[in-house]
Scaffold this active site. Structure first.
Site, short mmCIF file in Angstrom:
data_model
loop_
_atom_site.label_atom_id
_atom_site.label_comp_id
_atom_site.label_asym_id
_atom_site.label_seq_id
_atom_site.Cartn_x
_atom_site.Cartn_y
_atom_site.Cartn_z
N PRO A 95 0.44 -1.38 0.07
CA PRO A 95 -0.07 -0.29 0.16
C PRO A 95 0.73 1.16 -0.21
O PRO A 95 1.71 1.27 0.69
CB PRO A 95 -0.62 -0.18 1.01
CG PRO A 95 -0.08 -1.06 2.29
CD PRO A 95 1.10 -2.23 1.43
N ASN A 96 0.15 2.15 -1.08
CA ASN A 96 0.53 3.77 -0.87
C ASN A 96 2.26 3.97 -1.29
O ASN A 96 2.91 4.87 -2.17
CB ASN A 96 1.39 3.58 0.70
CG ASN A 96 -0.50 4.17 1.53
OD1 ASN A 96 -1.06 4.80 0.49
ND2 ASN A 96 -0.69 4.14 3.00
N ARG B 204 5.01 12.48 -4.89
CA ARG B 204 5.25 13.95 -4.21
C ARG B 204 6.13 13.59 -2.91
O ARG B 204 6.46 12.65 -2.16
CB ARG B 204 3.76 13.23 -3.10
CG ARG B 204 2.88 14.83 -2.63
CD ARG B 204 1.84 14.33 -1.70
NE ARG B 204 1.59 15.04 -0.79
CZ ARG B 204 0.80 16.41 -1.31
NH1 ARG B 204 -0.13 17.11 -2.28
NH2 ARG B 204 0.90 17.72 -0.13
N ASN C 51 7.70 -6.00 -0.76
CA ASN C 51 7.46 -4.75 0.02
C ASN C 51 5.85 -4.56 0.72
O ASN C 51 4.88 -4.21 -0.07
CB ASN C 51 8.68 -4.12 -0.91
CG ASN C 51 8.11 -2.66 0.31
OD1 ASN C 51 7.63 -2.66 1.58
ND2 ASN C 51 8.58 -1.33 0.01
N HIS D 15 11.69 -3.49 2.67
CA HIS D 15 11.78 -2.73 3.00
C HIS D 15 12.34 -1.53 2.09
O HIS D 15 13.54 -1.60 3.06
CB HIS D 15 11.74 -2.36 4.67
CG HIS D 15 10.63 -3.08 5.16
ND1 HIS D 15 9.43 -3.08 5.69
CD2 HIS D 15 11.26 -4.41 5.43
CE1 HIS D 15 8.69 -4.19 5.39
NE2 HIS D 15 8.85 -5.14 6.35
N GLU E 226 11.46 -10.68 2.01
CA GLU E 226 10.95 -9.03 2.39
C GLU E 226 11.62 -8.03 1.86
O GLU E 226 12.81 -8.28 2.91
CB GLU E 226 9.95 -9.58 3.80
CG GLU E 226 9.88 -8.41 4.60
CD GLU E 226 9.64 -8.47 5.79
OE1 GLU E 226 9.95 -9.57 6.62
OE2 GLU E 226 9.26 -7.71 7.15
N ALA F 242 2.92 -0.80 5.01
CA ALA F 242 1.56 -0.74 6.30
C ALA F 242 1.71 -2.47 6.17
O ALA F 242 1.26 -2.44 7.20
CB ALA F 242 0.90 -0.20 5.54
N ARG G 154 11.68 3.65 13.43
CA ARG G 154 10.69 4.52 13.24
C ARG G 154 10.05 4.52 14.33
O ARG G 154 10.53 4.33 15.52
CB ARG G 154 10.15 4.20 11.77
CG ARG G 154 11.16 4.57 10.67
CD ARG G 154 10.48 4.21 8.81
NE ARG G 154 9.60 4.70 9.26
CZ ARG G 154 8.40 4.89 8.30
NH1 ARG G 154 8.17 3.32 7.12
NH2 ARG G 154 7.40 6.02 7.40
N ASP H 222 -0.12 -15.14 6.58
CA ASP H 222 -0.27 -16.76 6.30
C ASP H 222 -0.56 -17.57 4.73
O ASP H 222 -0.80 -18.45 4.57
CB ASP H 222 -2.46 -16.70 6.32
CG ASP H 222 -2.32 -17.79 7.79
OD1 ASP H 222 -1.37 -16.85 8.92
OD2 ASP H 222 -3.37 -17.26 8.77
N TYR I 234 10.54 11.63 0.11
CA TYR I 234 10.69 10.51 -0.21
C TYR I 234 12.05 10.66 -1.44
O TYR I 234 12.26 8.52 -1.82
CB TYR I 234 9.38 10.12 -0.74
CG TYR I 234 8.48 9.45 0.42
CD1 TYR I 234 8.77 8.70 1.51
CD2 TYR I 234 7.63 10.68 1.12
CE1 TYR I 234 8.02 8.14 2.91
CE2 TYR I 234 6.90 10.54 1.79
CZ TYR I 234 7.28 9.25 2.77
OH TYR I 234 5.62 9.70 3.56
#
Lengths: 146, 146, 146, 146, 146, 146, 146, 146, 146, 146, 146, 146
Positions: free
Chosen positions: J10-11, J18, J74, J100, J98, J77, J107, J87, J23
């Site tokens: 997400p995001n 932006r 990734n 990030h 995984e 959230a 954080r 699962d 970022y």
């Protein structure tokens, strides 16, 4: 001449008056005398107040904040419960020294946490009357430097 | 003549050498000079050691415990993780003053807890080099009194 | 002839030398004598080391792991803080007996948790010098059985 | 002749009778035999009881407390849940040795905490039947010394 | 005539019989005598039982619940561990007074929590034998009012 | 003639004046009348004060500590938040009885913990006005005994 | 030519030497060979050290901090217990890559928390020897970019 | 013919006898009748026991473990406090179905955790008498399958 | 005409007087003016009080509870520490709106919990002076509806 | 030819579009380009998907699990809140990496825990776009090896 | 004719299709067949849906709430994370049965807590496909009774 | 003309349609009407969306972030579980007002924590439909000011 506000928190009026075998025979009056002696030697002036009232201590800090250059405080029991005194110190913005007669870290668990410490410049604990003397020296040093 | 052992914990050898804009320009050598000056004035002798090794600090305390009248220690990172240093201080039995350059209570949560505090006589934190100076005064006062 | 490595953790060098009214008059030398006596009787050989250094204990376990049949360890303060010693024991794979002079479960809360216990074969605590004697018997029994 | 009360807690009657591949083939009868053999050699007498009932164990300790010189107990499941047995041991005042067949510290989290440990003289865990044998030796040593 | 069931929990049979310097010389028999004296004066009848068995206490409450107007209970160690007694009291529905000889709030942390308190009408703790006397008065007052 | 200080904490001035269907119709004046009646019968004198101010309660205890033989206090909301009142009671050293109208253990979780309980002699909670009456009896009994 | 300091934490000297069925047959020497090969290809120079001593690792970082452009570290057991190494990395200020052979998040709960991670640039875990290779690439990329 | 042991835990003997408006009018006898009816239809035999005693329940499971093919248990209050019953079930090794009349997850927080669940095959909660009926079906299904 | 009591908690007297770059230049006087303007427009009357004393705020609420139709309160620091103010609001029973100038949920962890929120009708936080204006509208709406 | 599924959580569609000062200016398109370039060089094929929907990500993993040899994800959230994605990965059984962009360990506290990590092969965090590149290399290495 | 909505949560579409040695060979289609067979026999109608989307499950419950008499749901991973599904069930108000194939109480700690359980009528877990069958019987029984 | 995005979270589509005695008769349509009325009066335009899907809400915020000047959101159940919505709001950077119909602080413990609050400008909770009206006013005020 630099001015320092000295605040003694709740129950400190009882020092030396009762259970001298436990708390020693030093009264608050005696501590204040010692502080005045040092203040005189170091040429700073002191205003010393004792109060059992959280609100009164908040008043004192808020209302005097422009009249003093540093704050020396033994918040006693309010160390562990008063967000209001913490906020007053943070709002007041003058350098603050937190002192404790006893070593709060070797007492009950709930005394290990100080709400005040994070907004004070520094903390001195465990040296009895000497905590005040060292604390006043620290405060004088802070106002002399800045 | 009273003797005081001064121990600087891990990473304190880096003081003033790097990032002076953050940690100030005071080096450990300078702090030691100031301590020696006071010691001379107050007629006590100092043995000053810096170590990054927990075991070395435990050795130091255990092996010197009969040769000194007080211990002045900045356990730095070991404040929060060393039961071994705590046990050494407790076993050694000489009055101990714990000092910190920074206010550990306004830093990360894990720095709020000191394993050392409960076995020290008292603690002084947050006054920079002044923490050491006040700490040495406290230590001298303790060995003078007893 | 089976060989057993005996490791005494931090501050155990101070045993009996100081505060005999608290810790008893038994020195580490005396404990080692008793252990050697039993070893002789049971026909096992011992290598006994005391160290205040976590890293040295890790070295000892890692470097000697093929030379010994069992490990008898009093990790003392490192019981509660050393993942490194735990990992060394787990990696070394020889049967390990953890001993404590005092009853760690009737002392401060932070002493109730042993990082070592889960990787040891078993634990003996609270019997003073007898903890070592019973621990050595347990270790001998383990190497005799396997 | 010194007398020692031996108490086996809940489910220990099932030892060796079921799942011998898991718990070994040693029955409780066999453990008791071994204990009696040692007792005979060391000239102490034993009273051995197994019970699945918390109340019965409390009764046993309370009612026999003047007839015995030491208590050897494997509280099994009640280790983690019985304040009543803890209070009985504390009230009874005779030296108590807590034993466990398995290493309770390498099992489920809720087995890491013993309510009994703080009132026992010491604890031995993880050596199977040997925990009992070492425990009896510890108990004999305690009653011989005092 | 109102009837009150009085239950003494585990280990209370040992009162006054052992360690009188610690627990006082008052035996349970003496406490019961005092309670009967008050009962007579206030014209209520008592049934008094002591048990070390959680199950027996549950039986007692469940089986007698229609024969009594109130329950006076010192759950002792079961205060902190027995959901079964809590459920029995809740199911039985007669007003219940929980008493403790000692001040459970100045003892070990695990004694600060009572599983029983939430289903009792009220709690009295810390007054020694007087806790029972005040508790009986409270119970009588409850059954007289309703 | 023994003297007992009775302190009613915050919001107790509202008793019976509002929401009588919830809190009952008993006013604080009525409770005080009942206490005076008992005092007269038992030949002790009372000084009764109600205050919503933590500081005032600390003052009251500190300043009157030599004039009274016992303290009967319902700290109400300050039960759960006032270290200052706790310290005042501990410093004052006269036997203290803590009472609560309601059963604080069947209310919100944050009401289950009393900062006062550990320094009081004992606690009585849940019996409405009767908590005060039993509390006064307990206090009289304490000053009569000592 | 950019220089990278590579530190292998406690017990990593045992890799491949023991229990190859568990930890694989890759020795630390082999890992170092692979790292040197990449370094050569990417034209950076490496200094590789293994230590079981927390203090030595702190020394290494503090004393070499001006001689290296990046740090590649597998803190092993010290990941979870060393504030001293964390402080050394933070004080040293050069970009740091934390690597782990195993996936620390699928092991014991106490291994899920890294004291080092917050002061490292990033973390790579779970890929065996590949964690080092990717970690070196990450480090090279960091020093090349800045 | 398969045999199933049915155990009703503490306070279940009170079902339907008291506060029918709360717990319903179904008595334990009625529940047992329903279970027997199903057993007859499904051609299994039941042994049904109710006990308020943790020890008795442990006895029952341990002593009957070879005589039964499955266990259907409503541990009631012991669900949350009995490691002994948990250990008995684990040791006994026959498939176990845990049932609850009420939805334990919508009651007090301390009822949300079952010490039994992890060693049972499965759990059924919240359907009143139907929890037993479904539980018996589940148990029959388990012994039929295996 | 509906009457609303407006209470400003501790340190709010300092608003706008100090650190205007942090807290803005809006003084409490200015906020009060804005509130009076709205009150006039909406035809309600206000009584506005600021106090640093927890006890005074409790007094204010308790003593005025029949004279006002709603309470608008910014409890400031007492939000997180005062059970006494919570109890006063609950006892007083008039609809209460809690407001905060800052977003307490993006500040220190201990400010995330409000002891007041559960007894207030609703809460408005984070909009600076606008929190008060919206809060007064909410309060007016509540007293108009009921 | 090995196939790797790449999932952006997400995001991540907002990257670079932006707040480039925060970022960076790297868009997701750019990251994907870099990944494709590597894939081409290493002769693996990629399917790349971005989704803000937890359910869609679960669908993607479940429905494609036989079509791919590895998963590069990734979870953004959902790292901290999605048991469903965990699962799905566990059920799908293909090796998972995984990644990030940021160092989640420096954080907010709630970002320190990854529900995904325990079921992934390994984790790479904190290197910005480089986390993806190293992650893809790790994934390729995993599918090449097996 | 009563209507029951059956919802299968995330990842249940994968049942039996993969890792049959772990999850068994029963597919979701097979489970649905069994459910339909029972429904036919008991004369109720079913609507069966599987979704990996939390939002879709919320939609399903909210939009169908007037068309069904009961809900049978296996929330799978959402059991532990979805307040939205909990709120949908609470808002929908029809009796709900929560089922789980596995015994969630013998798996990872985070699976021990169900956000759904408190708003369901009851819960059945651990019996594989039989959990569904018993669950449907429970649901039918609930809608037949009411 | 300023534009405000209004998002209603999960289950809010059910408002007023069911259990009007609990949730009131106000439908979401009615709330939207009221909001449009205010918008018209204050000359701002609204886009109003309701969704039960976390991913859809994330999409909405991310995809519309340049088209709106403020966000008014009632995240409902996602308040307590969605890091994804929190991240979307933080990334989107437009001022956000969080509203709740009910007082989330007087409901279940898990509803006391909002993941959204820290990234919103402010929060309004507990005033029913009025929360939305005040929230819109707050949002308008924020976009008018900036």
């Amino acid at each position: 001449m630099k001015k320092i506000l000295v605040i003694h928190g709740p129950n400190l009026d009882l020092l030396g008056k009762r259970e001298p075998e436990v708390y020693g025979k030093t009264t608050l009056a005696k501590i204040n005398q010692e502080l005045e002696k040092i203040a005189k030697a170091k040429k700073v002036s002191l205003k010393i107040v004792q109060s059992n009232h959280e609100g009164e201590i908040v008043d004192l800090i808020g209302k005097n904040k422009e009249k003093f250059d540093a704050l020396l405080i033994n918040p006693a029991a309010y160390t562990h419960t008063s967000v209001a005194i913490r906020d007053a110190i943070a709002a007041c913005g003058i350098p603050t020294v937190e002192v404790h007669l006893s070593n709060i870290y070797s007492r009950e668990e709930f005394r290990h946490n100080s709400l005040i410490a994070a907004v004070a410049k520094g903390q001195i604990a465990g040296f009895g009357i000497n905590s005040y003397i060292l604390g006043l020296e620290a405060a004088i040093s802070l106002v002399t430097k800045t």
